[in-house]
Design a protein around this motif. Structure first.
Motif, mmCIF file in Angstrom:
data_model
loop_
_atom_site.group_PDB
_atom_site.id
_atom_site.type_symbol
_atom_site.label_atom_id
_atom_site.label_comp_id
_atom_site.label_asym_id
_atom_site.label_seq_id
_atom_site.Cartn_x
_atom_site.Cartn_y
_atom_site.Cartn_z
ATOM 1 N N LYS A 178 0.853 -1.182 0.000
ATOM 2 C CA LYS A 178 0.000 0.000 0.000
ATOM 3 C C LYS A 178 0.888 1.231 0.000
ATOM 4 N N VAL A 179 0.712 2.092 -0.979
ATOM 5 C CA VAL A 179 1.433 3.355 -1.044
ATOM 6 C C VAL A 179 0.415 4.484 -1.104
ATOM 7 N N ASN A 180 0.839 5.687 -0.723
ATOM 8 C CA ASN A 180 -0.081 6.809 -0.813
ATOM 9 C C ASN A 180 -0.031 7.423 -2.209
ATOM 10 N N ARG A 181 -0.767 8.484 -2.400
ATOM 11 C CA ARG A 181 -0.875 9.072 -3.745
ATOM 12 C C ARG A 181 0.437 9.661 -4.238
ATOM 13 N N LEU A 185 5.663 4.437 0.607
ATOM 14 C CA LEU A 185 5.193 3.193 1.210
ATOM 15 C C LEU A 185 4.462 3.460 2.519
ATOM 16 N N GLU A 186 3.271 2.874 2.654
ATOM 17 C CA GLU A 186 2.509 2.961 3.899
ATOM 18 C C GLU A 186 2.426 1.611 4.604
ATOM 19 N N GLU A 187 2.177 0.546 3.831
ATOM 20 C CA GLU A 187 2.011 -0.761 4.466
ATOM 21 C C GLU A 187 2.514 -1.884 3.572
ATOM 22 N N VAL A 188 2.919 -2.977 4.219
ATOM 23 C CA VAL A 188 3.177 -4.256 3.568
ATOM 24 C C VAL A 188 2.189 -5.250 4.162
ATOM 25 N N ARG A 189 1.475 -5.966 3.303
ATOM 26 C CA ARG A 189 0.461 -6.906 3.763
ATOM 27 C C ARG A 189 0.750 -8.290 3.187
ATOM 28 N N ILE A 190 0.803 -9.277 4.060
ATOM 29 C CA ILE A 190 1.075 -10.651 3.650
ATOM 30 C C ILE A 190 -0.198 -11.471 3.768
ATOM 31 N N CYS A 191 -0.550 -12.179 2.714
ATOM 32 C CA CYS A 191 -1.742 -13.014 2.698
ATOM 33 C C CYS A 191 -1.426 -14.368 3.320
ATOM 34 N N LEU A 192 -2.319 -14.833 4.192
ATOM 35 C CA LEU A 192 -2.140 -16.088 4.914
ATOM 36 C C LEU A 192 -3.353 -16.989 4.719
ATOM 37 N N GLY A 193 -3.106 -18.291 4.730
ATOM 38 C CA GLY A 193 -4.189 -19.264 4.638
ATOM 39 C C GLY A 193 -4.814 -19.520 5.995
ATOM 40 N N GLN A 194 -5.741 -20.465 6.053
ATOM 41 C CA GLN A 194 -6.436 -20.765 7.299
ATOM 42 C C GLN A 194 -5.483 -21.282 8.374
ATOM 43 N N GLY A 195 -4.396 -21.911 7.953
ATOM 44 C CA GLY A 195 -3.403 -22.401 8.900
ATOM 45 C C GLY A 195 -2.302 -21.402 9.190
ATOM 46 N N PHE A 196 -2.497 -20.144 8.793
ATOM 47 C CA PHE A 196 -1.558 -19.043 9.022
ATOM 48 C C PHE A 196 -0.249 -19.206 8.250
ATOM 49 N N ARG A 197 -0.259 -20.000 7.185
ATOM 50 C CA ARG A 197 0.895 -20.087 6.305
ATOM 51 C C ARG A 197 0.692 -19.124 5.142
ATOM 52 N N MET A 207 -3.545 -5.517 -6.256
ATOM 53 C CA MET A 207 -2.095 -5.635 -6.145
ATOM 54 C C MET A 207 -1.435 -4.482 -6.890
ATOM 55 N N LEU A 208 -0.500 -3.824 -6.255
ATOM 56 C CA LEU A 208 0.263 -2.765 -6.902
ATOM 57 C C LEU A 208 1.158 -3.383 -7.969
ATOM 58 N N GLY A 209 1.156 -2.814 -9.164
ATOM 59 C CA GLY A 209 1.935 -3.347 -10.269
ATOM 60 C C GLY A 209 3.422 -3.396 -9.961
ATOM 61 N N ASN A 210 4.091 -4.426 -10.442
ATOM 62 C CA ASN A 210 5.508 -4.619 -10.147
ATOM 63 C C ASN A 210 6.380 -3.457 -10.623
ATOM 64 N N ASP A 211 5.961 -2.779 -11.676
ATOM 65 C CA ASP A 211 6.765 -1.686 -12.220
ATOM 66 C C ASP A 211 6.487 -0.343 -11.551
ATOM 67 N N SER A 212 5.533 -0.318 -10.634
ATOM 68 C CA SER A 212 5.201 0.939 -9.948
ATOM 69 C C SER A 212 6.344 1.379 -9.050
ATOM 70 N N ALA A 213 6.667 2.659 -9.095
ATOM 71 C CA ALA A 213 7.726 3.198 -8.239
ATOM 72 C C ALA A 213 7.257 3.251 -6.790
ATOM 73 N N VAL A 214 8.146 2.908 -5.870
ATOM 74 C CA VAL A 214 7.848 2.967 -4.440
ATOM 75 C C VAL A 214 8.965 3.742 -3.753
ATOM 76 N N LYS A 215 8.588 4.702 -2.932
ATOM 77 C CA LYS A 215 9.545 5.470 -2.143
ATOM 78 C C LYS A 215 9.396 5.119 -0.668
ATOM 79 N N ILE A 216 10.515 5.078 0.053
ATOM 80 C CA ILE A 216 10.491 4.738 1.476
ATOM 81 C C ILE A 216 11.030 5.917 2.279
ATOM 82 N N TRP A 217 10.196 6.454 3.146
ATOM 83 C CA TRP A 217 10.603 7.572 3.990
ATOM 84 C C TRP A 217 11.386 7.025 5.189
ATOM 85 N N ARG A 218 12.595 7.514 5.384
ATOM 86 C CA ARG A 218 13.454 7.011 6.463
ATOM 87 C C ARG A 218 13.207 7.734 7.784
#
Length: 220
Positions: A178-181, A185-197, A207-218
């Motif tokens: 998840k990135v803002n406008r 970068l605002e969030e990273v979200r990992i998808c898990l199954g019923q067994g938490f794997r 899903m954000l496209g792989n070619d989308s630019a992402v900036k990380i504020w330090r």
């Protein structure tokens, strides 16, 4: 900037019970079968970028109680399709012991109370169970070197691959960003199954496209 939380944070010495969160009138109560989960991790430097002097976010953003990198936004139950279970039943105040134990993972009592009421109440009968599972899942994630990643041009695909390289069993299609406008970068979200794997994210989740630019504020 922190790449780990627990040794850098300091839970406030005087902790009051976290008032229970009430379901907003605008949000429905949904009790549905759980098909999986989302582990949502917020990038604190970006969240706190404009909130350092905001009293509401003091424990997370002022620096008085620690310096945070990723924190747990929440562990969310999912269902088949885009409509997920939420606000499954009313909850009581969280004890000071629960708030203190989970503070370095979720550094605001208000966030803990909201996540327990909105999401945890659909997963467990007791808040101790919900937060125990949350700690296990959050603690299992190995975070890449975000400082190094922030210092060069970065795409969503490259950031996903950094998480994949650091975590055995994780694949790029299991990670949502998840990135803002402005592209930060605002969030990273990992998808898990019923067994938490980790599992491939369902098709209805954007899903954000792989070619989308992402900036990380330090952080300043």
């Amino acid at each position: 900037m922190a790449n780990a939380q627990s040794y850098q944070c300091r839970a406030p010495s005087l902790i009051q019970p976290a008032s229970p969160s009430k379901k907003p009138a605008s949000q429905p109560r949904r009790i549905k079968p759980i098909s999986g989960y989302t582990l949502a991790m917020s990038w604190s430097p970006e969240f706190c970028r404009t909130r350092k002097d905001n009293a509401r976010h003091k424990t997370q953003c002022s620096g008085d109680d620690g310096s945070f990198a990723f924190i747990l936004h929440g562990l969310w139950p999912d269902a088949q399709g885009p409509s997920y279970p939420q606000w499954c039943r009313p909850t009581r105040a969280l004890s000071p012991a629960i708030v203190k134990r989970n503070f370095c993972m979720m550094p605001t009592a208000r966030l803990m109370a909201t996540e327990w009421a909105k999401h945890g109440s659909c997963m467990a009968r007791r808040p101790e169970t919900y937060f125990r599972i949350s700690r296990i899942m959050f603690g299992a994630v190995v975070f890449p070197n975000m400082d190094r990643l922030s210092r060069k041009p970065l795409t969503a695909g490259q950031l996903r691959q950094a998480f994949v390289s650091a975590n055995e069993g994780l694949a790029a299609n299991m990670i949502r960003l998840k990135v803002n406008r402005r592209g930060w970068l605002e969030e990273v979200r990992i998808c898990l199954g019923q067994g938490f794997r980790p599992k491939r994210c369902p098709s209805h989740m954007q899903m954000l496209g792989n070619d989308s630019a992402v900036k990380i504020w330090r952080g300043a």
